[in-house]
Write a protein that holds these residues in place. Structure first.
Motif, mmCIF file in Angstrom:
data_model
loop_
_atom_site.group_PDB
_atom_site.id
_atom_site.type_symbol
_atom_site.label_atom_id
_atom_site.label_comp_id
_atom_site.label_asym_id
_atom_site.label_seq_id
_atom_site.Cartn_x
_atom_site.Cartn_y
_atom_site.Cartn_z
ATOM 1 N N ILE A 195 0.844 -1.198 0.000
ATOM 2 C CA ILE A 195 0.000 0.000 0.000
ATOM 3 C C ILE A 195 0.882 1.252 0.000
ATOM 4 O O ILE A 195 1.732 1.426 0.884
ATOM 5 C CB ILE A 195 -0.927 0.013 1.230
ATOM 6 C CG1 ILE A 195 -1.670 -1.329 1.366
ATOM 7 C CG2 ILE A 195 -1.908 1.171 1.141
ATOM 8 C CD1 ILE A 195 -2.503 -1.715 0.170
ATOM 9 N N ASN A 196 0.666 2.143 -0.955
ATOM 10 C CA ASN A 196 1.509 3.337 -1.087
ATOM 11 C C ASN A 196 1.418 4.254 0.115
ATOM 12 O O ASN A 196 2.420 4.800 0.579
ATOM 13 C CB ASN A 196 1.113 4.146 -2.328
ATOM 14 C CG ASN A 196 1.412 3.434 -3.618
ATOM 15 O OD1 ASN A 196 2.269 2.558 -3.680
ATOM 16 N ND2 ASN A 196 0.696 3.797 -4.671
ATOM 17 N N ASP A 197 0.198 4.487 0.598
ATOM 18 C CA ASP A 197 -0.068 5.474 1.630
ATOM 19 C C ASP A 197 -1.495 5.254 2.109
ATOM 20 O O ASP A 197 -2.200 4.357 1.620
ATOM 21 C CB ASP A 197 0.108 6.895 1.074
ATOM 22 C CG ASP A 197 -0.556 7.067 -0.282
ATOM 23 O OD1 ASP A 197 -1.802 6.942 -0.354
ATOM 24 O OD2 ASP A 197 0.154 7.292 -1.274
ATOM 25 N N THR A 198 -1.949 6.080 3.027
ATOM 26 C CA THR A 198 -3.278 5.856 3.599
ATOM 27 C C THR A 198 -4.390 6.191 2.614
ATOM 28 O O THR A 198 -5.449 5.549 2.628
ATOM 29 C CB THR A 198 -3.428 6.643 4.907
ATOM 30 O OG1 THR A 198 -2.349 6.284 5.794
ATOM 31 C CG2 THR A 198 -4.735 6.305 5.610
ATOM 32 N N PHE A 199 -4.200 7.174 1.756
ATOM 33 C CA PHE A 199 -5.198 7.420 0.707
ATOM 34 C C PHE A 199 -5.379 6.178 -0.163
ATOM 35 O O PHE A 199 -6.503 5.815 -0.532
ATOM 36 C CB PHE A 199 -4.778 8.606 -0.172
ATOM 37 C CG PHE A 199 -5.164 9.956 0.360
ATOM 38 C CD1 PHE A 199 -6.386 10.158 0.998
ATOM 39 C CD2 PHE A 199 -4.316 11.051 0.202
ATOM 40 C CE1 PHE A 199 -6.750 11.412 1.477
ATOM 41 C CE2 PHE A 199 -4.669 12.302 0.677
ATOM 42 C CZ PHE A 199 -5.883 12.486 1.315
ATOM 43 N N HIS A 200 -4.266 5.562 -0.522
ATOM 44 C CA HIS A 200 -4.313 4.337 -1.317
ATOM 45 C C HIS A 200 -5.108 3.267 -0.570
ATOM 46 O O HIS A 200 -5.934 2.548 -1.163
ATOM 47 C CB HIS A 200 -2.879 3.873 -1.588
ATOM 48 C CG HIS A 200 -2.748 2.807 -2.613
ATOM 49 N ND1 HIS A 200 -1.620 2.026 -2.743
ATOM 50 C CD2 HIS A 200 -3.605 2.351 -3.571
ATOM 51 C CE1 HIS A 200 -1.772 1.171 -3.725
ATOM 52 N NE2 HIS A 200 -2.978 1.340 -4.246
ATOM 53 N N ALA A 201 -4.857 3.153 0.738
ATOM 54 C CA ALA A 201 -5.605 2.194 1.555
ATOM 55 C C ALA A 201 -7.097 2.503 1.540
ATOM 56 O O ALA A 201 -7.931 1.595 1.427
ATOM 57 C CB ALA A 201 -5.077 2.197 2.989
ATOM 58 N N ASP A 228 -9.948 9.513 -6.469
ATOM 59 C CA ASP A 228 -10.974 8.916 -5.617
ATOM 60 C C ASP A 228 -11.343 9.921 -4.539
ATOM 61 O O ASP A 228 -10.700 10.964 -4.381
ATOM 62 C CB ASP A 228 -10.458 7.614 -4.992
ATOM 63 C CG ASP A 228 -11.586 6.676 -4.553
ATOM 64 O OD1 ASP A 228 -12.762 7.060 -4.687
ATOM 65 O OD2 ASP A 228 -11.283 5.582 -4.070
ATOM 66 N N SER A 229 -12.371 9.612 -3.782
ATOM 67 C CA SER A 229 -12.803 10.482 -2.695
ATOM 68 C C SER A 229 -13.258 9.635 -1.519
ATOM 69 O O SER A 229 -13.590 8.447 -1.669
ATOM 70 C CB SER A 229 -13.937 11.405 -3.156
ATOM 71 O OG SER A 229 -15.037 10.646 -3.617
ATOM 72 N N MET A 244 -11.661 15.200 15.237
ATOM 73 C CA MET A 244 -10.558 15.694 14.409
ATOM 74 C C MET A 244 -9.386 14.711 14.366
ATOM 75 O O MET A 244 -8.367 15.016 13.739
ATOM 76 C CB MET A 244 -10.074 17.043 14.939
ATOM 77 C CG MET A 244 -11.114 18.149 14.816
ATOM 78 S SD MET A 244 -11.739 18.319 13.110
ATOM 79 C CE MET A 244 -10.254 18.841 12.259
ATOM 80 N N ALA A 245 -9.531 13.552 14.988
ATOM 81 C CA ALA A 245 -8.464 12.541 14.944
ATOM 82 C C ALA A 245 -8.556 11.773 13.634
ATOM 83 O O ALA A 245 -8.846 10.571 13.599
ATOM 84 C CB ALA A 245 -8.565 11.617 16.148
ATOM 85 N N TRP A 246 -8.320 12.476 12.544
ATOM 86 C CA TRP A 246 -8.432 11.887 11.216
ATOM 87 C C TRP A 246 -7.293 10.896 10.951
ATOM 88 O O TRP A 246 -6.196 11.011 11.504
ATOM 89 C CB TRP A 246 -8.360 12.964 10.135
ATOM 90 C CG TRP A 246 -9.540 13.884 10.083
ATOM 91 C CD1 TRP A 246 -10.607 13.927 10.930
ATOM 92 C CD2 TRP A 246 -9.754 14.908 9.122
ATOM 93 N NE1 TRP A 246 -11.473 14.920 10.567
ATOM 94 C CE2 TRP A 246 -10.979 15.540 9.451
ATOM 95 C CE3 TRP A 246 -9.043 15.366 8.025
ATOM 96 C CZ2 TRP A 246 -11.495 16.598 8.708
ATOM 97 C CZ3 TRP A 246 -9.549 16.422 7.278
ATOM 98 C CH2 TRP A 246 -10.767 17.021 7.621
ATOM 99 N N ALA A 247 -7.566 9.960 10.099
ATOM 100 C CA ALA A 247 -6.510 9.154 9.491
ATOM 101 C C ALA A 247 -5.990 9.964 8.302
ATOM 102 O O ALA A 247 -6.714 10.183 7.332
ATOM 103 C CB ALA A 247 -7.051 7.808 9.041
ATOM 104 N N TRP A 248 -4.749 10.431 8.398
ATOM 105 C CA TRP A 248 -4.221 11.342 7.387
ATOM 106 C C TRP A 248 -3.805 10.582 6.144
ATOM 107 O O TRP A 248 -2.962 9.685 6.205
ATOM 108 C CB TRP A 248 -3.051 12.150 7.959
ATOM 109 C CG TRP A 248 -3.521 13.127 8.981
ATOM 110 C CD1 TRP A 248 -3.419 13.030 10.334
ATOM 111 C CD2 TRP A 248 -4.231 14.346 8.732
ATOM 112 N NE1 TRP A 248 -4.015 14.108 10.943
ATOM 113 C CE2 TRP A 248 -4.523 14.926 9.986
ATOM 114 C CE3 TRP A 248 -4.661 14.996 7.568
ATOM 115 C CZ2 TRP A 248 -5.216 16.131 10.119
ATOM 116 C CZ3 TRP A 248 -5.351 16.196 7.697
ATOM 117 C CH2 TRP A 248 -5.612 16.759 8.945
#
Length: 351
Positions: free
Chosen positions: A228-234, A265-266, A286-290
């Motif tokens: 997985i490249n990053d959390t957006f990819h996840a 993607d969104s 506000m404890a987002w997964a960045w």
């Protein structure tokens, strides 16, 4: 064990003293002795023996010749040889190379950096330039040879890392090397054309048990995440998987709309860290997964990395492009459902 041919060994042991001695990938494989040896062993039963012999030889060679030998080993790995056999030796070669080049590598600070930080970084950048300029011509050539060796060595290292996750873990476990890759990939004093690929590889995520928790339906799942490249990819891969299992997960919202390019993607959910919840209640929205960060940067709970997908209309619009790219042909990025979470497990992750 397969012995390396004398003429091939002689080529590897030739001195590196001038520009003509710096073979590229193309010129190396065009050498008769190299092509003949590679053609003899490729796709054959002796490939692993060649890698074992090469692993023992790498530390004794000039760094540029060692990188070329590792390149041949990488080609054999692509042909089916064991990617573990020479990885440690190649990794150590890269460690020695980057350590030797570190005094000459720096990145010029941006003008909008913090003034104090910019002043320190600028001093480092000037010192790196001065150190290189102060060297004798012969020594500057050896720096150039090592620079070329780094870019050559990236190729076989990537071939080995992408074919065995144990190599990826070994790379990350080498803290000094991982730190130098991250820092030196952006160097603009001594520049590297390929090192950024290895930096991207260090950021890949591999999780045997990733917990995805859906508080709205009190459901969730354990998944295996690979490459997985990053959390957006996840997010993208997990949202696809969640839509496939929407009924079992109790998801009420309709599937999201994807653009045709596949790389944009969104967020269909408010993606949060496990720390956003206390005793089952959302206490820190506000404890987002960045998304920009590595998958491993997210919080863990009960020994597992946890991502919380909250179904809600009250969420910011988060769209990303370019984070789902393929960095290597053998990356094979995917998430696989292992099992669904029991209600008590969901409660424990949100406690």
């Amino acid at each position: 064990m397969k012995e390396l041919p004398p003429d091939f060994l002689a080529t590897l042991r030739r001195p590196v003293l001038r520009a003509a001695d710096l073979d590229t990938k193309a010129t190396f494989f065009k050498r008769e002795e190299v092509l003949a040896f590679y053609s003899e062993v490729a796709n054959g039963p002796q490939m692993d023996d060649v890698l074992r012999a090469s692993a023992a030889l790498l530390p004794d060679l000039h760094p540029h010749r060692a990188a070329l030998l590792a390149l041949l080993c990488g080609a054999l790995v692509e042909d089916g040889a064991d990617p573990r056999l020479v990885f440690s030796a190649a990794r150590q070669s890269m460690g020695r190379l980057l350590a030797s080049l570190e005094p000459f590598c720096a990145t010029k600070p941006q003008e909008d950096d913090d003034d104090e930080e910019e002043g320190s970084d600028l001093a480092i950048w000037r010192a790196a330039n001065a150190a290189f300029a102060a060297m004798r011509r012969a020594d500057r050539f050896q720096v150039k040879a090592r620079q070329r060796a780094v870019d050559i060595l990236v190729l076989p290292l990537m071939a080995m890392i992408m074919r065995d996750v144990r190599n990826h873990r070994e790379l990350l476990a080498d803290g000094p090397l991982a730190a130098r890759i991250e820092e030196m990939a952006a160097s603009d004093t001594v520049r590297f054309d390929q090192l950024h690929f290895l930096r991207d590889a260090t950021r890949l995520g591999y999780e045997d048990e990733l917990a995805v928790v859906l508080p709205t339906s009190s459901t969730g799942m354990i998944v295996r995440a690979h490459g997985i490249n990053d959390t957006f990819h996840a997010f993208s891969l997990l949202q696809d998987l969640m839509e496939t299992h929407a009924a079992a997960l109790g998801i009420q919202q309709p599937p999201r709309q994807r653009r045709d390019d596949g790389d944009t993607d969104s967020a269909a959910y408010l993606w949060l860290q496990a720390t956003a919840f206390t005793n089952g209640d959302l206490t820190d929205p506000m404890a987002w997964a960045w998304g920009e960060g590595a998958l491993s940067d997210n919080a863990r709970k009960h020994g597992k990395l946890v991502l919380v997908a909250l179904e809600t209309n009250d969420k910011p619009e988060r769209t990303w492009t370019g984070f789902n790219r393929v960095i290597h042909s053998e990356q094979n990025a995917h998430v696989t459902l292992t099992r669904f979470l029991a209600p008590e497990e969901v409660a424990a992750f949100l406690a």
